[in-house]
Design a protein around this motif. Structure first.
Motif, PDB file in Angstrom:
ATOM      1  N   VAL A 126       4.480  18.997 -20.241  1.00 12.95           N
ATOM      2  CA  VAL A 126       5.516  19.940 -19.812  1.00 12.95           C
ATOM      3  C   VAL A 126       6.856  19.398 -20.308  1.00 12.95           C
ATOM      4  N   VAL A 127       7.275  19.869 -21.450  1.00 10.27           N
ATOM      5  CA  VAL A 127       8.459  19.313 -22.101  1.00 10.27           C
ATOM      6  C   VAL A 127       9.696  19.466 -21.231  1.00 10.27           C
ATOM      7  N   SER A 128       9.833  20.603 -20.579  1.00  8.74           N
ATOM      8  CA  SER A 128      11.029  20.824 -19.751  1.00  8.74           C
ATOM      9  C   SER A 128      11.102  19.819 -18.606  1.00  8.74           C
ATOM     10  N   ALA A 129       9.953  19.485 -18.019  1.00 11.60           N
ATOM     11  CA  ALA A 129       9.932  18.497 -16.935  1.00 11.60           C
ATOM     12  C   ALA A 129      10.233  17.110 -17.484  1.00 11.60           C
ATOM     13  N   GLN A 130       9.673  16.778 -18.632  1.00 11.40           N
ATOM     14  CA  GLN A 130       9.960  15.489 -19.247  1.00 11.40           C
ATOM     15  C   GLN A 130      11.448  15.338 -19.519  1.00 11.40           C
ATOM     16  N   GLU A 131      12.040  16.360 -20.098  1.00  5.87           N
ATOM     17  CA  GLU A 131      13.465  16.303 -20.420  1.00  5.87           C
ATOM     18  C   GLU A 131      14.311  16.202 -19.163  1.00  5.87           C
ATOM     19  N   ARG A 132      13.921  16.953 -18.131  1.00  8.93           N
ATOM     20  CA  ARG A 132      14.696  16.916 -16.880  1.00  8.93           C
ATOM     21  C   ARG A 132      14.744  15.511 -16.300  1.00  8.93           C
ATOM     22  N   TYR A 133      13.598  14.862 -16.217  1.00  7.56           N
ATOM     23  CA  TYR A 133      13.574  13.565 -15.545  1.00  7.56           C
ATOM     24  C   TYR A 133      14.091  12.440 -16.426  1.00  7.56           C
ATOM     25  N   ILE A 134      13.951  12.559 -17.733  1.00  5.51           N
ATOM     26  CA  ILE A 134      14.606  11.588 -18.613  1.00  5.51           C
ATOM     27  C   ILE A 134      16.118  11.698 -18.452  1.00  5.51           C
ATOM     28  N   PHE A 159      26.167 -11.191  -5.334  1.00  2.00           N
ATOM     29  CA  PHE A 159      24.814 -10.657  -5.264  1.00  2.00           C
ATOM     30  C   PHE A 159      24.459 -10.301  -3.827  1.00  2.00           C
ATOM     31  N   SER A 160      23.800  -9.160  -3.675  1.00  3.39           N
ATOM     32  CA  SER A 160      23.266  -8.768  -2.375  1.00  3.39           C
ATOM     33  C   SER A 160      21.899  -8.130  -2.574  1.00  3.39           C
ATOM     34  N   TYR A 161      21.234  -7.837  -1.484  1.00  2.46           N
ATOM     35  CA  TYR A 161      19.871  -7.326  -1.568  1.00  2.46           C
ATOM     36  C   TYR A 161      19.768  -6.040  -2.362  1.00  2.46           C
ATOM     37  N   VAL A 162      20.836  -5.259  -2.392  1.00  2.00           N
ATOM     38  CA  VAL A 162      20.736  -3.980  -3.091  1.00  2.00           C
ATOM     39  C   VAL A 162      20.721  -4.155  -4.607  1.00  2.00           C
ATOM     40  N   ASP A 163      21.296  -5.223  -5.120  1.00  2.00           N
ATOM     41  CA  ASP A 163      21.193  -5.481  -6.560  1.00  2.00           C
ATOM     42  C   ASP A 163      19.733  -5.676  -6.945  1.00  2.00           C
ATOM     43  N   ALA A 164      18.997  -6.398  -6.125  1.00  2.00           N
ATOM     44  CA  ALA A 164      17.578  -6.621  -6.403  1.00  2.00           C
ATOM     45  C   ALA A 164      16.781  -5.330  -6.305  1.00  2.00           C
ATOM     46  N   ALA A 165      17.165  -4.444  -5.387  1.00  2.00           N
ATOM     47  CA  ALA A 165      16.375  -3.243  -5.128  1.00  2.00           C
ATOM     48  C   ALA A 165      16.240  -2.342  -6.356  1.00  2.00           C
ATOM     49  N   PHE A 166      17.234  -2.370  -7.241  1.00  2.00           N
ATOM     50  CA  PHE A 166      17.195  -1.501  -8.418  1.00  2.00           C
ATOM     51  C   PHE A 166      16.340  -2.062  -9.552  1.00  2.00           C
ATOM     52  N   VAL A 167      16.084  -3.366  -9.542  1.00  2.00           N
ATOM     53  CA  VAL A 167      15.478  -4.014 -10.712  1.00  2.00           C
ATOM     54  C   VAL A 167      14.069  -3.517 -11.041  1.00  2.00           C
ATOM     55  N   PRO A 168      13.132  -3.436 -10.073  1.00  2.00           N
ATOM     56  CA  PRO A 168      11.754  -3.103 -10.453  1.00  2.00           C
ATOM     57  C   PRO A 168      11.588  -1.774 -11.181  1.00  2.00           C
ATOM     58  N   TRP A 169      12.393  -0.772 -10.816  1.00  2.00           N
ATOM     59  CA  TRP A 169      12.253   0.520 -11.489  1.00  2.00           C
ATOM     60  C   TRP A 169      12.864   0.504 -12.884  1.00  2.00           C
ATOM     61  N   TYR A 170      13.704  -0.495 -13.172  1.00  2.00           N
ATOM     62  CA  TYR A 170      14.251  -0.590 -14.531  1.00  2.00           C
ATOM     63  C   TYR A 170      13.307  -1.306 -15.490  1.00  2.00           C
ATOM     64  N   GLU A 171      12.298  -1.982 -14.982  1.00  2.00           N
ATOM     65  CA  GLU A 171      11.380  -2.692 -15.865  1.00  2.00           C
ATOM     66  C   GLU A 171      10.647  -1.747 -16.820  1.00  2.00           C
ATOM     67  N   PRO A 172      10.177  -0.569 -16.354  1.00  2.00           N
ATOM     68  CA  PRO A 172       9.488   0.329 -17.290  1.00  2.00           C
ATOM     69  C   PRO A 172      10.387   1.346 -17.980  1.00  2.00           C
ATOM     70  N   VAL A 173      11.706   1.184 -17.908  1.00  2.00           N
ATOM     71  CA  VAL A 173      12.611   2.185 -18.476  1.00  2.00           C
ATOM     72  C   VAL A 173      12.353   2.497 -19.946  1.00  2.00           C
ATOM     73  N   PRO A 174      12.140   1.518 -20.829  1.00  2.00           N
ATOM     74  CA  PRO A 174      11.904   1.887 -22.235  1.00  2.00           C
ATOM     75  C   PRO A 174      10.721   2.827 -22.406  1.00  2.00           C
ATOM     76  N   SER A 175       9.632   2.599 -21.652  1.00  2.00           N
ATOM     77  CA  SER A 175       8.478   3.487 -21.778  1.00  2.00           C
ATOM     78  C   SER A 175       8.729   4.817 -21.095  1.00  2.00           C
ATOM     79  N   VAL A 176       9.500   4.801 -20.002  1.00  2.00           N
ATOM     80  CA  VAL A 176       9.821   6.049 -19.327  1.00  2.00           C
ATOM     81  C   VAL A 176      10.591   6.972 -20.258  1.00  2.00           C
ATOM     82  N   SER A 177      11.532   6.424 -20.981  1.00  2.00           N
ATOM     83  CA  SER A 177      12.445   7.243 -21.784  1.00  2.00           C
ATOM     84  C   SER A 177      11.938   7.505 -23.190  1.00  2.00           C
ATOM     85  N   GLY A 178      10.825   6.877 -23.562  1.00  2.00           N
ATOM     86  CA  GLY A 178      10.400   7.003 -24.940  1.00  2.00           C
ATOM     87  C   GLY A 178      11.459   6.458 -25.885  1.00  2.00           C
TER      88      GLY A 178
END
Length: 222
Positions: A126-134, A159-178
């Motif tokens: 679904v290209v439109s969904a892919q584009e939306r979430y990218i 540094f605080s706990y919220v800086d760490a909270a964002f890190v795990p979802w950024y690990e797969p970013v290159p594959s998420v975005s193509g």
């Protein structure tokens, strides 16, 4: 102190951010792997009726808790009495760090997760969904990049706990975005911030464990 049980799965980003907080606070814990085929069944749904990861059981307080944001708040408010990675209750920074945690759990996690789903797991393209979430991945990162202009961390210049909270979802970013998202070119503030946070010993340890878990999971599928 008795170890806290963390229910997790290697390919799920949210449990790793809880593990990062446990490591940062030097709390004893054990990880209990729950496969995706088991999270909607008993006995796990007796722990988390929503059938999602993570969840924790803390024998020191006799508390069972699910939802990663709530778990993180519980851990820092219960065990970070010296405010190593948090801030004094009622202070401006105390509320700002909660602000960013809510942004992470309601903005970053769901949008990044949907990007992964429509790019790699949805049975139809679904290209439109892919584009939306990218585009949403880009939007969330743009917000963070603007906040981090001239700053090393999200709240109060440390540094605080919220800086760490964002890190795990950024690990797969290159594959998420193509490869549509070039952090170095488009979001230099985010790139520098992520590199800074990843260098912390506790964060680096968890990211190393994550890599090993993903490698083991990939090997099992071959």
């Amino acid at each position: 102190m008795q170890p806290i049980t963390l229910y997790f799965h290697g390919s799920s980003p949210n449990p790793w951010k809880v593990a990062m907080i446990l490591e940062e606070l030097n709390l004893p814990y054990i990880k209990k792997d729950v496969s995706f085929t088991e999270i909607k069944k008993e006995p796990y749904v007796l722990i988390n009726p929503n059938g999602r990861l993570p969840a924790i059981q803390d024998p020191n307080t006799d508390l069972t808790l699910w939802e990663s944001g709530a778990i993180i708040e519980y851990l820092v408010e219960t065990y970070d009495t010296n405010h190593k990675i948090s801030f004094e209750r009622g202070s401006e920074a105390y509320f700002h760090v909660k602000q960013f945690l809510h942004f992470q759990v309601s903005g970053q996690g769901p949008y990044f997760g949907q990007a992964l789903w429509f790019l790699y797991q949805h049975p139809e393209k679904v290209v439109s969904a892919q584009e939306r979430y990218i585009n949403q991945v880009k939007r969330v990162t743009e917000v963070l990049d603007s906040v981090l202009e001239g700053k090393e961390y999200l709240v109060s210049e440390r540094f605080s706990y919220v800086d760490a909270a964002f890190v795990p979802w950024y690990e797969p970013v290159p594959s998420v975005s193509g490869n549509a998202i070039d952090l170095e070119e488009l979001f230099p503030n985010v790139r520098s911030w992520l590199e800074r946070v990843r260098r912390r010993p506790a964060i680096a340890k968890i990211l190393g464990e994550r890599d090993k878990a993903l490698a083991a999971e990939a090997a099992e599928k071959k």
